[in-house]
Design a protein around this motif. Structure first.
Motif, PDB file in Angstrom:
ATOM      1  N   TYR A  11       7.456 -26.753 -14.892  1.00 47.74           N
ATOM      2  CA  TYR A  11       8.760 -26.289 -15.359  1.00 47.74           C
ATOM      3  C   TYR A  11       9.180 -27.172 -16.538  1.00 47.74           C
ATOM      4  O   TYR A  11       9.402 -28.378 -16.376  1.00 47.74           O
ATOM      5  N   VAL A  12       9.278 -26.566 -17.716  1.00 51.94           N
ATOM      6  CA  VAL A  12       9.562 -27.295 -18.942  1.00 51.94           C
ATOM      7  C   VAL A  12      10.990 -27.003 -19.376  1.00 51.94           C
ATOM      8  O   VAL A  12      11.362 -25.833 -19.583  1.00 51.94           O
ATOM      9  N   THR A  13      11.800 -28.060 -19.499  1.00 50.79           N
ATOM     10  CA  THR A  13      13.202 -27.874 -19.881  1.00 50.79           C
ATOM     11  C   THR A  13      13.452 -28.536 -21.238  1.00 50.79           C
ATOM     12  O   THR A  13      12.598 -29.243 -21.777  1.00 50.79           O
ATOM     13  N   GLY A  14      14.654 -28.337 -21.770  1.00 45.34           N
ATOM     14  CA  GLY A  14      14.910 -28.588 -23.178  1.00 45.34           C
ATOM     15  C   GLY A  14      15.226 -30.003 -23.585  1.00 45.34           C
ATOM     16  O   GLY A  14      16.363 -30.318 -23.953  1.00 45.34           O
ATOM     17  N   GLY A  15      14.243 -30.878 -23.544  1.00 44.61           N
ATOM     18  CA  GLY A  15      14.371 -32.222 -24.077  1.00 44.61           C
ATOM     19  C   GLY A  15      13.321 -32.456 -25.145  1.00 44.61           C
ATOM     20  O   GLY A  15      12.318 -31.749 -25.225  1.00 44.61           O
ATOM     21  N   ILE A  16      13.532 -33.481 -25.964  1.00 47.30           N
ATOM     22  CA  ILE A  16      12.608 -33.764 -27.055  1.00 47.30           C
ATOM     23  C   ILE A  16      11.204 -34.070 -26.548  1.00 47.30           C
ATOM     24  O   ILE A  16      10.208 -33.881 -27.249  1.00 47.30           O
ATOM     25  N   ALA A  17      11.092 -34.503 -25.291  1.00 43.39           N
ATOM     26  CA  ALA A  17       9.774 -34.853 -24.735  1.00 43.39           C
ATOM     27  C   ALA A  17       8.952 -33.631 -24.347  1.00 43.39           C
ATOM     28  O   ALA A  17       7.857 -33.777 -23.806  1.00 43.39           O
ATOM     29  N   VAL A  18       9.439 -32.433 -24.673  1.00 46.37           N
ATOM     30  CA  VAL A  18       8.697 -31.212 -24.348  1.00 46.37           C
ATOM     31  C   VAL A  18       7.273 -31.282 -24.884  1.00 46.37           C
ATOM     32  O   VAL A  18       6.318 -30.871 -24.204  1.00 46.37           O
ATOM     33  N   TYR A  19       7.113 -31.809 -26.079  1.00 44.50           N
ATOM     34  CA  TYR A  19       5.776 -31.813 -26.682  1.00 44.50           C
ATOM     35  C   TYR A  19       4.776 -32.613 -25.856  1.00 44.50           C
ATOM     36  O   TYR A  19       3.579 -32.334 -25.871  1.00 44.50           O
ATOM     37  N   LYS A  20       5.256 -33.608 -25.103  1.00 42.86           N
ATOM     38  CA  LYS A  20       4.353 -34.398 -24.265  1.00 42.86           C
ATOM     39  C   LYS A  20       3.833 -33.594 -23.079  1.00 42.86           C
ATOM     40  O   LYS A  20       2.783 -33.919 -22.520  1.00 42.86           O
ATOM     41  N   SER A  21       4.568 -32.574 -22.689  1.00 41.37           N
ATOM     42  CA  SER A  21       4.128 -31.739 -21.570  1.00 41.37           C
ATOM     43  C   SER A  21       2.843 -30.985 -21.901  1.00 41.37           C
ATOM     44  O   SER A  21       2.100 -30.594 -20.997  1.00 41.37           O
ATOM     45  N   LEU A  22       2.586 -30.795 -23.190  1.00 41.65           N
ATOM     46  CA  LEU A  22       1.350 -30.126 -23.589  1.00 41.65           C
ATOM     47  C   LEU A  22       0.132 -30.916 -23.120  1.00 41.65           C
ATOM     48  O   LEU A  22      -0.864 -30.342 -22.663  1.00 41.65           O
ATOM     49  N   ASN A  23       0.193 -32.228 -23.235  1.00 43.92           N
ATOM     50  CA  ASN A  23      -0.925 -33.069 -22.791  1.00 43.92           C
ATOM     51  C   ASN A  23      -1.112 -32.994 -21.278  1.00 43.92           C
ATOM     52  O   ASN A  23      -2.242 -33.070 -20.779  1.00 43.92           O
TER      53      ASN A  23
ATOM     54  N   GLN B 297      -5.118 -24.637 -11.555  1.00 47.35           N
ATOM     55  CA  GLN B 297      -4.523 -23.408 -12.074  1.00 47.35           C
ATOM     56  C   GLN B 297      -3.068 -23.711 -12.404  1.00 47.35           C
ATOM     57  O   GLN B 297      -2.311 -24.153 -11.535  1.00 47.35           O
ATOM     58  N   VAL B 298      -2.704 -23.510 -13.662  1.00 52.92           N
ATOM     59  CA  VAL B 298      -1.403 -23.953 -14.160  1.00 52.92           C
ATOM     60  C   VAL B 298      -0.576 -22.763 -14.629  1.00 52.92           C
ATOM     61  O   VAL B 298      -1.046 -21.934 -15.412  1.00 52.92           O
ATOM     62  N   GLN B 299       0.659 -22.713 -14.130  1.00 51.85           N
ATOM     63  CA  GLN B 299       1.616 -21.715 -14.607  1.00 51.85           C
ATOM     64  C   GLN B 299       2.798 -22.445 -15.223  1.00 51.85           C
ATOM     65  O   GLN B 299       3.481 -23.225 -14.549  1.00 51.85           O
ATOM     66  N   VAL B 300       3.037 -22.209 -16.501  1.00 51.95           N
ATOM     67  CA  VAL B 300       4.145 -22.849 -17.199  1.00 51.95           C
ATOM     68  C   VAL B 300       5.361 -21.912 -17.176  1.00 51.95           C
ATOM     69  O   VAL B 300       5.235 -20.703 -17.382  1.00 51.95           O
ATOM     70  N   VAL B 301       6.523 -22.508 -16.921  1.00 53.88           N
ATOM     71  CA  VAL B 301       7.794 -21.790 -16.929  1.00 53.88           C
ATOM     72  C   VAL B 301       8.725 -22.561 -17.864  1.00 53.88           C
ATOM     73  O   VAL B 301       8.853 -23.779 -17.743  1.00 53.88           O
ATOM     74  N   MET B 302       9.378 -21.869 -18.789  1.00 57.10           N
ATOM     75  CA  MET B 302      10.181 -22.555 -19.806  1.00 57.10           C
ATOM     76  C   MET B 302      11.614 -22.049 -19.836  1.00 57.10           C
ATOM     77  O   MET B 302      11.871 -20.835 -19.691  1.00 57.10           O
ATOM     78  N   THR B 303      12.551 -22.963 -20.062  1.00 54.60           N
ATOM     79  CA  THR B 303      13.931 -22.581 -20.326  1.00 54.60           C
ATOM     80  C   THR B 303      14.052 -22.138 -21.780  1.00 54.60           C
ATOM     81  O   THR B 303      13.174 -22.388 -22.615  1.00 54.60           O
ATOM     82  N   ASP B 304      15.166 -21.494 -22.095  1.00 55.59           N
ATOM     83  CA  ASP B 304      15.413 -21.093 -23.487  1.00 55.59           C
ATOM     84  C   ASP B 304      15.448 -22.319 -24.402  1.00 55.59           C
ATOM     85  O   ASP B 304      14.919 -22.284 -25.519  1.00 55.59           O
ATOM     86  N   ALA B 305      16.069 -23.394 -23.932  1.00 54.58           N
ATOM     87  CA  ALA B 305      16.159 -24.596 -24.761  1.00 54.58           C
ATOM     88  C   ALA B 305      14.790 -25.199 -25.023  1.00 54.58           C
ATOM     89  O   ALA B 305      14.508 -25.678 -26.125  1.00 54.58           O
ATOM     90  N   ALA B 306      13.929 -25.173 -24.028  1.00 54.35           N
ATOM     91  CA  ALA B 306      12.586 -25.724 -24.209  1.00 54.35           C
ATOM     92  C   ALA B 306      11.816 -24.965 -25.281  1.00 54.35           C
ATOM     93  O   ALA B 306      11.039 -25.548 -26.053  1.00 54.35           O
ATOM     94  N   GLN B 307      12.049 -23.657 -25.372  1.00 53.95           N
ATOM     95  CA  GLN B 307      11.337 -22.831 -26.349  1.00 53.95           C
ATOM     96  C   GLN B 307      11.751 -23.137 -27.780  1.00 53.95           C
ATOM     97  O   GLN B 307      11.056 -22.766 -28.730  1.00 53.95           O
ATOM     98  N   ARG B 308      12.866 -23.840 -27.965  1.00 59.37           N
ATOM     99  CA  ARG B 308      13.293 -24.230 -29.300  1.00 59.37           C
ATOM    100  C   ARG B 308      12.510 -25.440 -29.808  1.00 59.37           C
ATOM    101  O   ARG B 308      12.506 -25.716 -31.015  1.00 59.37           O
TER     102      ARG B 308
END
Length: 396
Positions: free
Chosen positions: A10-22, A33-44
């Motif tokens: 679950y990825v939420t809208g903080g600047i550290a979002v890019y680290k979640s990619l790693n 098996q990974v399922q990513v779920v994102m908030t609207d803010a995270a998508q920004r």
């Protein structure tokens, strides 16, 4: 270890979002098996396409659009049933507050509310936001809900200041994830822990008690829970520990009754409560008033039942642990207790020593067992004492 595990990120809208990619990339490397779920803010900060490319499946971004033609329109329920582990990374103050208060106004908060699988939360935010009492209260609430919180790291933050709030480095994050799936050696064991000092009424406002805070017993219960045990805590302490069956007691008689009811089905009894040795013979119905003509007031006491001795005498397969809080002749008194109580182990400590008495967070104990030399442990936190004891139990 992570092969074929179903992990929801679950990825939420903080600047550290890019680290979640790693994190996603590392989980895929380990064949999870990974399922990513994102908030609207995270998508920004990062596009869903980037996460979808790494995770090899579409990212869930709302509660109403099916991901494929075969999906139904309740993705939060479908996802919650699919999940073996839910990870919130980065966890903003906003999502922490929603989780703590049961709010569900988007796909992330709704899915997390429906998920019964273990949850790992990685807070990442500005230092002042993290230290805000509202955020800290919400984090404490999550801990009581048996949700694992991984503390943020201290370092250089996005806004240019240095402080606590950084997302931990990848090895720390992966270590926390992998630990979740490690075998828990007390799984299937039923453990009873008693904690706190009993209170014997004199009248409606006064009682005979002792200085025990219950901290040692609570630590024993927490560690047993974390190792997978089914824990029942009988305590006089007002506490709320997630994942533990808590039964409040006050007197020695109440404690005895609950133990006699639960002991036959248990595997381990940790008798850490400080039980009052005596109780008043008569309890006044009303508050006892001072009499100016009498400088001495006498209360007649009678012995309480010896709970440890009585319960341990009925043991079959159970492993029984007693405690000996002494102020002098520690080993002599503890050895007598070991011989007379039918306990398997006595953990003894001198409560008159600095750092090892009541109402402190540390302890120095000596472990005694039959036909063995006493084993004295150094001064350490009560949580570490509990960890060392359960390690002893598992390797004895």
């Amino acid at each position: 270890m992570l092969k074929d595990k179903h992990i929801a990120i679950y990825v939420t809208g903080g600047i550290a979002v890019y680290k979640s990619l790693n994190i996603v990339r590392e989980l895929i490397k380990q064949e999870a098996q990974v399922q990513v779920v994102m908030t609207d803010a995270a998508q920004r900060f990062v596009t869903p396409l980037t996460f979808a490319t790494l995770s090899q499946r579409p990212v869930i971004t709302d509660n109403f659009t099916p991901q494929t033609s075969s999906d139904d329109f309740i993705p939060h329920i479908k996802l919650s049933l699919w999940t073996d582990l839910a990870i919130v990374v980065p966890a903003t103050a906003n999502i922490i507050g929603k989780m703590a208060n049961g709010l569900s106004d988007d796909i992330v908060s709704t899915s997390l509310l429906a998920t019964t699988a273990p949850k790992l939360v990685f807070p990442a935010m500005n230092t002042d936001m993290y230290n805000n009492s509202a955020v800290q209260n919400n984090l404490q609430t999550l801990k009581k809900m048996d949700i694992k919180i991984v503390e943020p790291a201290t370092g250089f933050l996005a806004e240019g200041m240095t402080g606590k709030g950084r997302l931990p480095e990848l090895p720390v994050i992966m270590g926390a994830i992998e630990k979740t799936f490690q075998p828990r050696p007390l799984t299937g064991k039923k453990v009873i822990v008693t904690a706190g000092g009993t209170k014997e009424a004199i009248d409606p406002v006064r009682f005979i008690g002792n200085r025990s805070s219950g901290k040692m017993g609570l630590a024993m219960a927490k560690v047993a829970r974390d190792l997978g045990a089914d824990v029942t805590l009988l305590t006089t302490v007002d506490t709320d520990l997630g994942g533990i069956n808590i039964i409040q007691v006050q007197t020695a008689e109440e404690l005895m009754k609950h133990l006699q009811d639960t002991f036959p089905e248990t595997d381990v009894l940790v008798m850490a409560a400080a039980v009052a040795d005596f109780k008043p013979i008569n309890v006044a119905d009303q508050k006892i008033k001072k009499n100016d003509d009498e400088d001495i007031f006498t209360i007649k006491l009678t012995k309480n039942p010896d709970i440890l001795k009585t319960v341990a005498a009925t043991k079959d397969k159970q492993f029984v642990v007693g405690f000996a809080a002494e102020t002098q002749n520690l080993l002599t008194n503890a050895e007598k207790k070991l011989a007379s109580k039918n306990a398997d182990v006595i953990l003894a400590n001198n409560v008159a020593q600095s750092g090892a008495g009541f109402n402190v967070d540390t302890n120095r104990v000596t472990l005694l067992q039959k036909n063995q030399q006493p084993e004295t442990w150094p001064l350490m936190s009560k949580i570490d004492v509990a960890k060392k004891f359960w390690d002893f139990y598992l390797t004895r």
